[in-house]
Design an enzyme around this catalytic site. Structure first.
Site, short mmCIF file in Angstrom:
data_model
loop_
_atom_site.label_atom_id
_atom_site.label_comp_id
_atom_site.label_asym_id
_atom_site.label_seq_id
_atom_site.Cartn_x
_atom_site.Cartn_y
_atom_site.Cartn_z
N GLU A 249 34.54 35.03 39.35
CA GLU A 249 35.97 35.12 39.60
C GLU A 249 36.78 34.59 38.42
O GLU A 249 37.80 35.17 38.06
CB GLU A 249 36.35 34.34 40.88
CG GLU A 249 35.74 34.89 42.15
CD GLU A 249 36.29 36.26 42.55
OE1 GLU A 249 37.23 36.74 41.91
OE2 GLU A 249 35.76 36.83 43.51
N ARG A 253 39.21 37.28 36.52
CA ARG A 253 40.66 37.09 36.69
C ARG A 253 41.27 36.34 35.51
O ARG A 253 42.25 36.79 34.92
CB ARG A 253 40.95 36.34 37.98
CG ARG A 253 40.42 37.08 39.19
CD ARG A 253 41.00 36.55 40.48
NE ARG A 253 40.15 36.91 41.60
CZ ARG A 253 40.55 36.99 42.85
NH1 ARG A 253 41.80 36.72 43.16
NH2 ARG A 253 39.71 37.31 43.82
C1 DMJ Z 1 38.71 42.34 42.90
O1 DMJ Z 1 38.79 40.99 42.66
C2 DMJ Z 1 37.78 42.99 41.95
O2 DMJ Z 1 38.02 44.35 41.97
C3 DMJ Z 1 36.35 42.77 42.30
O3 DMJ Z 1 35.45 43.47 41.47
C4 DMJ Z 1 36.05 43.16 43.72
N1 DMJ Z 1 37.21 43.43 44.47
C5 DMJ Z 1 38.33 42.60 44.35
C6 DMJ Z 1 39.45 43.23 45.11
O4 DMJ Z 1 39.04 43.88 46.25
#
Ligand code: DMJ
Length: 627
Positions: A249, A253
């Site tokens: 994450e 992000r």
């Molecule tokens: C997002 O954080 C990213 O696309 C991740 O790969 C999986 N899906 C979530 C949103 O649904």
């Protein structure tokens, strides 16, 4: 074979000696075979075994029961952190295994150590300063084929489409303003209670919605909002946190968001923050195989596996979703270590034996073997496949290993997972040790777009087929939306017991503002210009407005099958980075972030294609000019 008669030896005597020799040789070879065979029965930790047998042969592949896997279908971020008790257990268990393994596996899978890595071991930090290999912003911009924002920021000439695009921009501003008002600096907005949410996925890092929004605000031309976001990064983004973070994450992000912000704006601040954060993620890779663990303490560098992941395993969609960002970290820092880390993962996955050519979701970072045979293109597996084809595209189509692995995986997926429902819908089932579960998660709906962008580089006789498959999957995902009361899709839908793209369990009926279906509309629009994709996107806008917009932001809903909606009180950061960005791109001209130049990471943060030959030429020219 011809035997020549030896002088002084009769034919029968020679035959006798030969058969004695033959028996002796037979005995000897039997002995060698026995010794070698015995290696299989030695414990994994015994050095001889590791020397003589390749990694894929050292352990039985299936560990744990299928039931264990069934409990953990959701992605970590949706589950949240598990209790520290289970985590600590898995740490100590692995620590023992590591000591036994004596680090040998790492030698096998890690590329030669870089200067920077040795330096960091000695306590000195990585050199982030520009060196001759560092890609400067100007060089990078000169190697793009087209301006990132197009001729007129992607403004469509058709007034109706333009109006729709303006509506999406208004939604972004509304979501952002409310976040700013009620939750500034926190990770997400809770729109019903009008406060901020911090959660425990980002290890004490704050401002996930800010980092996730930077590029969306920028491409939408929301200047004031973008400047506020930038100023927050400058003054308040503190990377010296000391909490437990999801490596995946934080990478998709934060690192992804900062990298995109840098490539779009040229602000050094974003680059420096991205590299500083990237460096903090490196200790997660210190495992016997170099496969990183899922959780890392950003302060101490201690890492461990998710307590719920069986036998201390790492998750395919997590360690397989680092490649794009890490390659860019190397580009920007001039340090090879980031690329080395992800190439090592690639090398292991390429080499390991795959059941029916499929990649299971759980792998041990200690032994480098699969743990359970559960395969999914949805949660736990999804973005690994996405990053294979995108690595190839981002390398300016030079990364042939990624290409081979992607099309190999796609073939296996087609042979084992692609199904047709009685009603004629194409879907991707999940695979548990050879048994199909006829269910498709919302997360798996990204695959329409993925198969679409990969269609053109497939074998010539497969190209149209891949494009058709992409369109069929996108159609199925759209159907899962149309079969609900709210016209928003459930978290998972099934194709058994009479169900056709509908959720049959109460626990699968929610929608948390996810982007995957809209993401596929956007790619399919760019690839085909079939107007239905824009219409489907607009249906989603109307449904979001009607059911998810509340007084102070947007919220997920608990049951898409009922019109009296119950809100979950959470405006996910990916709503701003992905859902709204993909909608905006869907209603923009193709020259806004053209796909020839940009690859979107799995959180929809655009990263530029790396044109190495052009970058090198630019560097030579720069040198000549300065001489
Ligand atoms: C997002 O954080 C990213 O696309 C991740 O790969 C999986 N899906 C979530 C949103 O649904």
């Amino acid at each position: 074979m011809v035997f020549r008669k030896l002088p002084g030896v009769s034919a029968s005597g020679m035959g006798l000696r030969l058969s004695q020799k033959f028996v002796f040789l037979l005995f000897l070879s039997g002995l060698v075979t026995l010794c070698f065979g015995a290696l299989f029965f030695l414990p994994d930790s015994v050095r001889l075994k590791r020397i003589f047998l390749s990694k894929t042969e050292t352990q039985p592949v299936t560990v744990g029961s299928e039931n264990d896997a069934r409990v953990h279908l959701k992605r970590p971020k949706d589950q949240g952190m598990t209790s520290s008790l289970s985590r600590k257990q898995s740490v100590s268990h692995e620590a023992t295994e590591e000591r036994l393994a004596g680090g040998r596996a790492q030698e096998e899978f890690t590329l030669p150590r870089s200067r920077a890595e040795s330096a960091s071991d000695k306590g000195t930090s990585l050199d982030h300063g520009a060196n001759s290999d560092t890609v400067t912003y100007k060089k990078f911009r000169r190697c793009l084929l087209k301006p990132p924002l197009g001729r007129d920021n992607g403004k469509p000439s058709d007034p109706k489409t333009d109006e729709r695009r303006e509506k999406v921009k208004e939604m972004m501003k509304f979501a952002w303003d409310n976040y700013k008002h009620y939750a500034w600096g926190k990770n997400e907005l809770r729109p019903l209670t009008r406060n901020g949410h911090i959660g425990n996925m980002f290890g004490g890092l704050r401002g996930a919605s800010i980092i996730d929004s930077l590029d969306t605000l920028y491409i939408m031309g929301l200047k004031e909002e973008y400047n506020d976001a930038k100023e927050w990064v400058q003054t308040s983004l503190d990377l010296n946190s000391n909490g437990e973070a999801s490596l995946f994450e934080v990478n998709i992000r934060y690192v992804g968001g900062l990298l995109s912000a840098y490539y779009l704006t040229g602000e050094e601040l974003f680059k420096n923050k991205a590299v500083e954060l990237g460096e903090k993620l490196l200790p997660a890779f210190n495992t016997p195989t170099g496969i990183p663990r899922g959780v890392i303490n950003l302060g101490s560098g201690t890492s461990w596996s998710w307590g719920w992941a069986s036998a201390g395993s790492s998750i395919l969609a997590e360690f397989g979703t680092l490649h794009l960002e890490f390659v860019h970290l190397t580009q920007l820092s001039g340090s090879p270590i980031y690329t080395e880390k992800v190439m090592n993962i690639r090398k292991l996955l390429n080499k390991i034996e795959k059941p029916h050519g499929l990649y299971p979701n759980f792998l041990s970072p200690v032994s480098g073997n699969w743990v359970q045979h559960h395969v999914s293109i949805g949660g736990l597996g999804d973005s690994f496949y996405e990053y294979l084809i995108k690595s190839y595209l981002m390398s300016d189509k030079t990364d042939d290993d990624a290409k081979k692995m992607y099309y190999g995986a796609l073939e296996a997926i087609e042979a084992n997972l692609v199904q047709k429902s009685p009603g004629g819908l194409t879907y991707l089932a999940e695979w548990r040790g050879g048994i199909l579960d006829h269910k498709m998660g919302h997360l798996a709906c990204f695959s329409g777009g993925m198969i679409g962008i990969g269609a053109d580089d497939g074998a010539p006789d497969k190209r149209q087929h891949y494009l058709d498959l992409a369109a069929e999957i996108t159609h199925t995902c759209h159907e899962s939306y149309t079969r609900t009361a709210t016209k928003l899709g459930p978290e998972a839908f099934r194709f058994d017991g009479g169900a056709e793209a509908t959720a049959t369990r109460l626990s699968d009926r929610y929608y948390i503002l996810r982007p995957e279906v809209i993401e596929s509309y956007m790619y399919m629009w760019r690839l085909t210009h079939d107007p239905k994709y824009r219409e489907w996107g607009w249906e989603a806008v109307e449904a979001l407005e009607e059911h998810c917009r509340v007084e102070s932001g947007f919220s997920g809903i608990r049951d898409v099958y009922t019109m009296t909606v119950s809100h979950d009180n959470m405006q996910q950061s990916f709503f701003l980075s992905e859902t709204l960005k993909y909608l905006y791109l869907l209603f923009s001209d193709d020259d806004l972030l053209p796909l020839e130049d940009w690859v979107f990471n799995t959180e929809a943060h655009p990263l530029p294609v790396i044109r190495n030959s052009c970058l090198q030429e630019e560097a030579t020219q720069d040198k000549t000019v300065s001489e």
